[in-house]
Motif scaffolding. Structure first.
Motif, PDB file in Angstrom:
ATOM      1  N   HIS A 256       0.691  -1.101  -0.049  1.00 49.55           N
ATOM      2  CA  HIS A 256       0.335  -0.151   0.095  1.00 49.55           C
ATOM      3  C   HIS A 256       0.686   0.865   0.641  1.00 49.55           C
ATOM      4  O   HIS A 256       1.721   1.928   1.208  1.00 49.55           O
ATOM      5  CB  HIS A 256      -0.871  -0.163   1.437  1.00 49.55           C
ATOM      6  N   PRO A 257       1.532   1.656  -1.106  1.00 52.80           N
ATOM      7  CA  PRO A 257       2.685   2.666  -1.463  1.00 52.80           C
ATOM      8  C   PRO A 257       1.959   4.115  -0.950  1.00 52.80           C
ATOM      9  O   PRO A 257       2.496   4.460  -2.200  1.00 52.80           O
ATOM     10  CB  PRO A 257       3.167   2.145  -2.639  1.00 52.80           C
ATOM     11  N   TYR A 258       1.313   4.504  -0.538  1.00 47.44           N
ATOM     12  CA  TYR A 258       0.792   5.682  -0.069  1.00 47.44           C
ATOM     13  C   TYR A 258       1.376   7.055   0.123  1.00 47.44           C
ATOM     14  O   TYR A 258       1.232   7.887  -0.864  1.00 47.44           O
ATOM     15  CB  TYR A 258      -0.271   5.362   1.103  1.00 47.44           C
ATOM     16  N   LEU A 259       2.777   6.238   0.855  1.00 57.46           N
ATOM     17  CA  LEU A 259       3.697   7.393   0.931  1.00 57.46           C
ATOM     18  C   LEU A 259       4.722   7.682  -1.233  1.00 57.46           C
ATOM     19  O   LEU A 259       4.410   9.037  -0.818  1.00 57.46           O
ATOM     20  CB  LEU A 259       4.943   7.093   1.436  1.00 57.46           C
ATOM     21  N   THR A 260       4.840   6.832  -1.250  1.00 61.48           N
ATOM     22  CA  THR A 260       5.118   7.116  -2.577  1.00 61.48           C
ATOM     23  C   THR A 260       4.452   7.589  -3.761  1.00 61.48           C
ATOM     24  O   THR A 260       5.226   8.078  -4.239  1.00 61.48           O
ATOM     25  CB  THR A 260       6.248   5.835  -2.553  1.00 61.48           C
ATOM     26  N   ASP A 261       3.669   7.110  -3.980  1.00 62.08           N
ATOM     27  CA  ASP A 261       2.661   7.019  -4.708  1.00 62.08           C
ATOM     28  C   ASP A 261       2.094   8.441  -4.191  1.00 62.08           C
ATOM     29  O   ASP A 261       1.477   9.383  -5.592  1.00 62.08           O
ATOM     30  CB  ASP A 261       0.973   6.441  -4.629  1.00 62.08           C
ATOM     31  N   ARG A 262       2.910   9.482  -3.418  1.00 65.47           N
ATOM     32  CA  ARG A 262       2.127  11.101  -3.087  1.00 65.47           C
ATOM     33  C   ARG A 262       2.858  11.871  -4.513  1.00 65.47           C
ATOM     34  O   ARG A 262       3.815  11.821  -4.784  1.00 65.47           O
ATOM     35  CB  ARG A 262       2.310  11.932  -1.761  1.00 65.47           C
ATOM     36  N   ASN A 263       1.849  12.479  -4.978  1.00 67.84           N
ATOM     37  CA  ASN A 263       1.972  13.672  -5.481  1.00 67.84           C
ATOM     38  C   ASN A 263       2.691  15.274  -5.188  1.00 67.84           C
ATOM     39  O   ASN A 263       2.016  16.312  -5.988  1.00 67.84           O
ATOM     40  CB  ASN A 263       0.652  13.397  -7.144  1.00 67.84           C
ATOM     41  N   ALA A 264       3.373  14.905  -4.885  1.00 67.15           N
ATOM     42  CA  ALA A 264       3.918  15.820  -4.507  1.00 67.15           C
ATOM     43  C   ALA A 264       4.216  17.523  -4.877  1.00 67.15           C
ATOM     44  O   ALA A 264       4.835  18.448  -4.861  1.00 67.15           O
ATOM     45  CB  ALA A 264       5.207  15.592  -3.365  1.00 67.15           C
ATOM     46  N   ASP A 265       4.263  16.984  -5.872  1.00 71.43           N
ATOM     47  CA  ASP A 265       5.048  18.573  -6.466  1.00 71.43           C
ATOM     48  C   ASP A 265       3.722  18.962  -7.516  1.00 71.43           C
ATOM     49  O   ASP A 265       4.182  20.328  -7.574  1.00 71.43           O
ATOM     50  CB  ASP A 265       5.899  17.501  -7.916  1.00 71.43           C
ATOM     51  N   MET A 266       3.202  18.059  -7.443  1.00 71.79           N
ATOM     52  CA  MET A 266       2.050  18.814  -7.876  1.00 71.79           C
ATOM     53  C   MET A 266       1.028  19.927  -6.659  1.00 71.79           C
ATOM     54  O   MET A 266       0.397  21.235  -6.595  1.00 71.79           O
ATOM     55  CB  MET A 266       0.757  17.919  -7.797  1.00 71.79           C
ATOM     56  N   TYR A 267       1.399  19.715  -5.218  1.00 73.56           N
ATOM     57  CA  TYR A 267       0.879  20.142  -3.862  1.00 73.56           C
ATOM     58  C   TYR A 267       1.661  21.691  -3.772  1.00 73.56           C
ATOM     59  O   TYR A 267       0.539  22.503  -3.217  1.00 73.56           O
ATOM     60  CB  TYR A 267       1.530  19.809  -2.466  1.00 73.56           C
ATOM     61  N   ASN A 268       2.583  22.219  -4.950  1.00 71.64           N
ATOM     62  CA  ASN A 268       3.354  23.393  -4.243  1.00 71.64           C
ATOM     63  C   ASN A 268       2.843  23.753  -5.489  1.00 71.64           C
ATOM     64  O   ASN A 268       3.497  25.064  -5.827  1.00 71.64           O
ATOM     65  CB  ASN A 268       4.684  23.375  -3.847  1.00 71.64           C
ATOM     66  N   ARG A 269       2.233  23.355  -6.456  1.00 71.45           N
ATOM     67  CA  ARG A 269       2.061  24.850  -7.788  1.00 71.45           C
ATOM     68  C   ARG A 269       1.589  25.461  -7.241  1.00 71.45           C
ATOM     69  O   ARG A 269       0.057  24.816  -6.568  1.00 71.45           O
ATOM     70  CB  ARG A 269       1.530  23.659  -8.953  1.00 71.45           C
ATOM     71  N   VAL A 270       1.380  26.816  -8.183  1.00 72.27           N
ATOM     72  CA  VAL A 270       0.084  27.928  -8.202  1.00 72.27           C
ATOM     73  C   VAL A 270      -0.234  27.579  -8.740  1.00 72.27           C
ATOM     74  O   VAL A 270      -0.604  27.889 -10.246  1.00 72.27           O
ATOM     75  CB  VAL A 270       1.084  29.071  -8.454  1.00 72.27           C
ATOM     76  N   ILE A 271      -2.280  27.437  -8.465  1.00 69.31           N
ATOM     77  CA  ILE A 271      -3.415  27.187  -9.143  1.00 69.31           C
ATOM     78  C   ILE A 271      -3.713  28.591  -9.763  1.00 69.31           C
ATOM     79  O   ILE A 271      -3.653  29.286  -9.394  1.00 69.31           O
ATOM     80  CB  ILE A 271      -4.578  26.300  -8.222  1.00 69.31           C
ATOM     81  N   PRO A 272      -3.519  28.815 -11.397  1.00 70.92           N
ATOM     82  CA  PRO A 272      -4.358  29.744 -11.135  1.00 70.92           C
ATOM     83  C   PRO A 272      -5.814  30.318 -11.130  1.00 70.92           C
ATOM     84  O   PRO A 272      -6.949  29.685 -10.781  1.00 70.92           O
ATOM     85  CB  PRO A 272      -4.625  29.872 -13.206  1.00 70.92           C
ATOM     86  N   ASP A 273      -6.112  32.106 -11.074  1.00 76.23           N
ATOM     87  CA  ASP A 273      -7.578  31.832 -11.046  1.00 76.23           C
ATOM     88  C   ASP A 273      -8.855  31.542 -11.661  1.00 76.23           C
ATOM     89  O   ASP A 273      -9.932  30.976 -11.136  1.00 76.23           O
ATOM     90  CB  ASP A 273      -7.780  34.068 -10.856  1.00 76.23           C
ATOM     91  N   LYS A 274      -8.575  31.184 -12.848  1.00 76.71           N
ATOM     92  CA  LYS A 274      -9.162  30.536 -13.861  1.00 76.71           C
ATOM     93  C   LYS A 274      -8.435  29.822 -14.592  1.00 76.71           C
ATOM     94  O   LYS A 274      -7.258  29.461 -14.984  1.00 76.71           O
ATOM     95  CB  LYS A 274      -9.803  32.201 -14.560  1.00 76.71           C
ATOM     96  N   LEU A 275      -8.827  28.864 -15.045  1.00 75.44           N
ATOM     97  CA  LEU A 275      -8.331  27.519 -16.041  1.00 75.44           C
ATOM     98  C   LEU A 275      -8.704  28.168 -17.193  1.00 75.44           C
ATOM     99  O   LEU A 275     -10.363  28.184 -17.267  1.00 75.44           O
ATOM    100  CB  LEU A 275      -9.246  26.392 -15.665  1.00 75.44           C
TER     101      LEU A 275
END
Length: 277
Positions: A256-275
């Motif tokens: 159950h590789p919950y820790l290694t499957d974390r997409n950590a790069d996405m957590y710090n991305r800036v989400i634009p106001d409008k997609l």
């Protein structure tokens, strides 16, 4: 060298509010009677007792890191050759207090200390009226090559602290002293505990005071299934034993590789106001 197993004991003792000598003496008797564990974990504010009567007399009951609790448990840890995790109100400034926990090792040395980050204000809890949030860093220590982290009671409801301990300090076991009253939040305590254990693939020993208004000290494995279950006490004074098995933990993390499957790069991305579609 990492040992394959360590044993941990959750010590559920009666709460004598405001009487430090009695609480420490009761804890020493319980630990001594449960000889043979690597680590012993007492409840939140195990030295002073937990309750409003304690909170209102913090000027008398608060201690320093090397105060009477350290002296008593340091001596016991040396005699019993074990680690002891205890908790006390800590004086951190003029009229300012933290809820703290500390750990002494087999030589009686202070090896970890943590001031509770999340001060409770839900249910019947009124900690925020008397205590300040802690500002100490993450706290973890080594037992036979196994990393062990610290959190306190209300902390379990916030995923960030336990996740940081897991990914930054590589803990396999969380010690979680608590002072849970049987209010409307009591019955969600074990739910949060089980989620923290499984999402981080760690063991958790979560303690509470004995008594009809408290109880239910629990030990949770890193995976809950048909074979591995949450173990818990009733309301009476008692000791809950748990084994941290590193071979089993590694197998859980492999399947159950919950820790290694974390997409950590996405957590710090800036989400634009409008997609842009």
């Amino acid at each position: 060298m990492t040992h394959e197993q360590i044993s941990v004991a959750g010590i559920q003792i009666s709460n004598v509010m405001g009487n430090r000598p009695v609480n420490i003496s009761t804890a020493i008797e319980a630990i001594t009677a449960a000889f043979g564990h690597d680590i012993y974990v007492l409840p939140e504010l195990s030295s002073s007792g937990y309750g409003v009567d304690v909170f209102q007399t913090l000027e008398d009951l608060a201690e320093d890191l090397m105060g009477p609790s350290f002296i008593a448990f340091s001596d016991l840890a040396k005699r019993q050759r074990c680690f002891i995790c205890y908790s006390f109100p800590r004086r951190v400034g003029n009229g300012k207090f933290n809820i703290s926990t500390a750990v002494v090792d087999r030589n009686g040395n202070l090896v970890a200390h943590y001031d509770k980050w999340h001060v409770c204000s839900t249910g019947v809890c009124c900690e925020k009226d008397y205590f300040s949030p802690g500002e100490s860093p993450l706290a973890a220590f080594d037992v036979n090559g196994i990393q062990v982290g610290l959190a306190i009671c209300y902390d379990i409801r916030f995923p960030e602290l336990v996740r940081k301990l897991t990914v930054e300090r590589d803990i396999s076991l969380l010690l979680h002293p608590g002072g849970w009253p049987r209010d409307e939040d009591f019955h969600t305590w074990h739910t949060f505990m089980q989620v923290r254990a499984m999402e981080n693939s760690i063991y958790i020993m979560s303690t509470n005071w004995a008594g009809l208004d408290n109880g239910c000290t629990a030990f949770c494995p890193p995976l809950l299934d048909s074979e591995s279950k949450l173990e818990k006490l009733g309301s009476a004074p008692d000791v809950l034993s748990g084994i941290v098995d590193m071979r089993y933990l590694k197998e859980v993390r492999r399947k159950h590789p919950y820790l290694t499957d974390r997409n950590a790069d996405m957590y710090n991305r800036v989400i634009p106001d409008k997609l842009i579609l």
